[in-house]
Design an enzyme around this catalytic site. Structure first.
Site, short mmCIF file in Angstrom:
data_model
loop_
_atom_site.label_atom_id
_atom_site.label_comp_id
_atom_site.label_asym_id
_atom_site.label_seq_id
_atom_site.Cartn_x
_atom_site.Cartn_y
_atom_site.Cartn_z
N ASP A 35 5.99 45.33 -31.36
CA ASP A 35 6.35 45.22 -32.77
C ASP A 35 7.28 46.38 -33.10
OD1 ASP A 35 6.41 44.16 -35.32
OD2 ASP A 35 4.61 45.22 -35.99
N GLU A 37 8.85 48.80 -36.61
CA GLU A 37 8.89 49.12 -38.04
C GLU A 37 10.27 49.68 -38.32
OE1 GLU A 37 6.55 48.11 -39.84
OE2 GLU A 37 4.85 47.94 -38.44
N ASP A 92 12.66 41.64 -35.81
CA ASP A 92 12.45 42.53 -34.66
C ASP A 92 13.52 42.28 -33.61
OD1 ASP A 92 9.81 43.78 -35.44
OD2 ASP A 92 9.23 41.68 -35.41
N TYR A 158 -2.20 51.71 -39.33
CA TYR A 158 -1.69 50.44 -39.87
C TYR A 158 -0.67 49.83 -38.92
CZ TYR A 158 1.55 47.51 -42.51
OH TYR A 158 2.37 46.48 -42.89
N ASP A 162 -1.01 46.19 -35.80
CA ASP A 162 -0.18 44.99 -35.64
C ASP A 162 -0.11 44.54 -34.18
OD1 ASP A 162 0.31 44.72 -38.30
OD2 ASP A 162 2.31 45.61 -38.27
#
Length: 384
Positions: A35, A37, A92, A158, A162
């Protein structure tokens, strides 16, 4: 229901050496979860703030702001022996394409899997986790500035969650995915990667401007030049398109063939935008006005305005309901855009020289052919 367990352990990776070590270990696995961010507000390209990698044993949060050599990570992305699991990953993939010039290969998206398993198309990651594991994910840190440092432990947990839950989610979903849909899922994932890596052609940017079909001749050429200039400027300076000038203002300027920068105020353009770009916009419009008719773009054929288009679209949408296989999201099989492609290709393309529409490719082909056949039968019966 339970919250994210506070004991999620993660490793903070902020050196080239540590990145090489964790990627080497991940390369020994057959499946890893990935993943990213990022921040994307006023920029054309996403600004990468964090990479999450979970191989089933170690959860690594990779700091891209501190690492200079991403070669080991790129090698992991291209490692055909390691399946990369992501969720709703279209953005992504843009990150991977921009920063690493490499798609995760092979890749599977659990959102796409869900579309083939009877889940509602709007069901997100947190809902899937709740469904399979009876766990409620805390989304309190979703508005984090991922470029800020230091990130709090809450923010890092957090982000880590994911991928921490994504890997077991994939394993659960893989068991429930019917065998005959597995190749279709991979086909959709491959298409997503291929679509992301398509090269943007600034000279065709005007075709993506709403209502461009309403313009012709010098006005359409003006829009083409303006859209090309805006996209080039956005890519060269990493500015979001609408922070240069909004699409509606661009269209209206071309439609009105304005001759003075001050005229942009009539379309709600901010004075600062006019100061920065007003002269260039007027210059491009003047260039279009002076151009020969031979240089004008071909008029855009808006088939949706033709008399029988709406009837065909409505009939196909109705027929689609009876063709959708059990547990397949309707939007996954045939969006309105893909129905439009099919109608345009079959009825408004006599030479059949347009690219084959998505509904006549791959796993969708039998359904697209059935739609065409049922429509042809209905039209024949109506003619009789």
């Amino acid at each position: 229901m339970t919250n994210i367990p506070v004991q999620i352990d993660y490793q903070w990776i902020d050196s080239d050496q540590r990145l090489a070590e964790v990627c080497a270990k991940a390369a020994e696995r057959s499946v890893v979860a990935l993943d990213t961010e990022f921040i994307r507000t006023r920029t054309f390209y996403p600004k990468l703030g964090l990479i999450q990698l979970y191989d089933g044993e170690q959860l690594c949060l990779i700091d891209p702001l501190a690492i200079s050599d991403f070669t080991p990570f790129v090698e992991l992305l291209k490692n055909h022996c390691v399946l990369k699991v992501l969720h709703a990953c279209s953005e992504d993939l843009e990150v991977f394409a921009h920063y690493f010039k490499q798609m995760p290969t092979p890749m599977i998206d659990t959102q796409i899997m869900a579309d083939f398993m009877g889940f509602n198309s709007s069901m997100g990651f947190a809902a899937l986790i709740s469904h399979y594991f009876d766990i409620t994910l805390d989304k309190g840190a979703s508005r984090t500035d991922w470029l800020a440092r230091p990130l709090s432990d809450e923010q890092l947990r957090y982000a880590g969650a994911d991928v921490y839950y994504l890997l077991p989610l994939f394993c659960q979903m893989r068991e429930g995915l019917k065998t005959h849909w597995q190749s279709a899922v991979m086909e959709e994932c491959d298409y997503l990667c291929e679509k992301t890596t398509r090269v943007l052609k600034p000279e065709l940017a005007y075709l993506n401007i709403g209502n461009a079909w309403r313009l012709q001749g010098e006005r359409l050429l003006a829009l083409k030049l303006l859209a090309q200039w805006r996209l080039n400027l956005a890519m060269e300076n990493d500015i979001a398109l609408n922070f240069i000038i909004k699409e509606t203002a661009l269209f209206n300027a071309a439609k009105a063939m304005i001759k003075q920068p001050a005229a942009l105020s009539e379309f709600g353009v901010h004075p600062q935008t006019t100061r920065l770009y007003g002269k260039k916009i007027v210059q491009l419009i003047a260039q279009a006005q002076k151009a020969s008719a031979e240089s004008h773009p071909q008029a855009i054929d808006q088939i949706a305005t033709q008399a029988d288009y709406k009837k065909r679209m409505k009939f196909m949408q109705h027929q689609l309901e009876s063709l959708i296989p059990e547990n397949i999201a309707k939007e996954r099989l045939a969006s309105r855009k893909w129905l439009h492609q099919l109608i345009k290709w079959h009825w408004y393309n006599p030479a059949q020289d347009l690219p084959l529409p998505r509904l006549l490719q791959g796993w969708r082909a039998p359904f697209g052919e059935a739609l065409l056949a049922s429509t042809a039968i209905a039209e024949s019966a109506h003619a009789d």
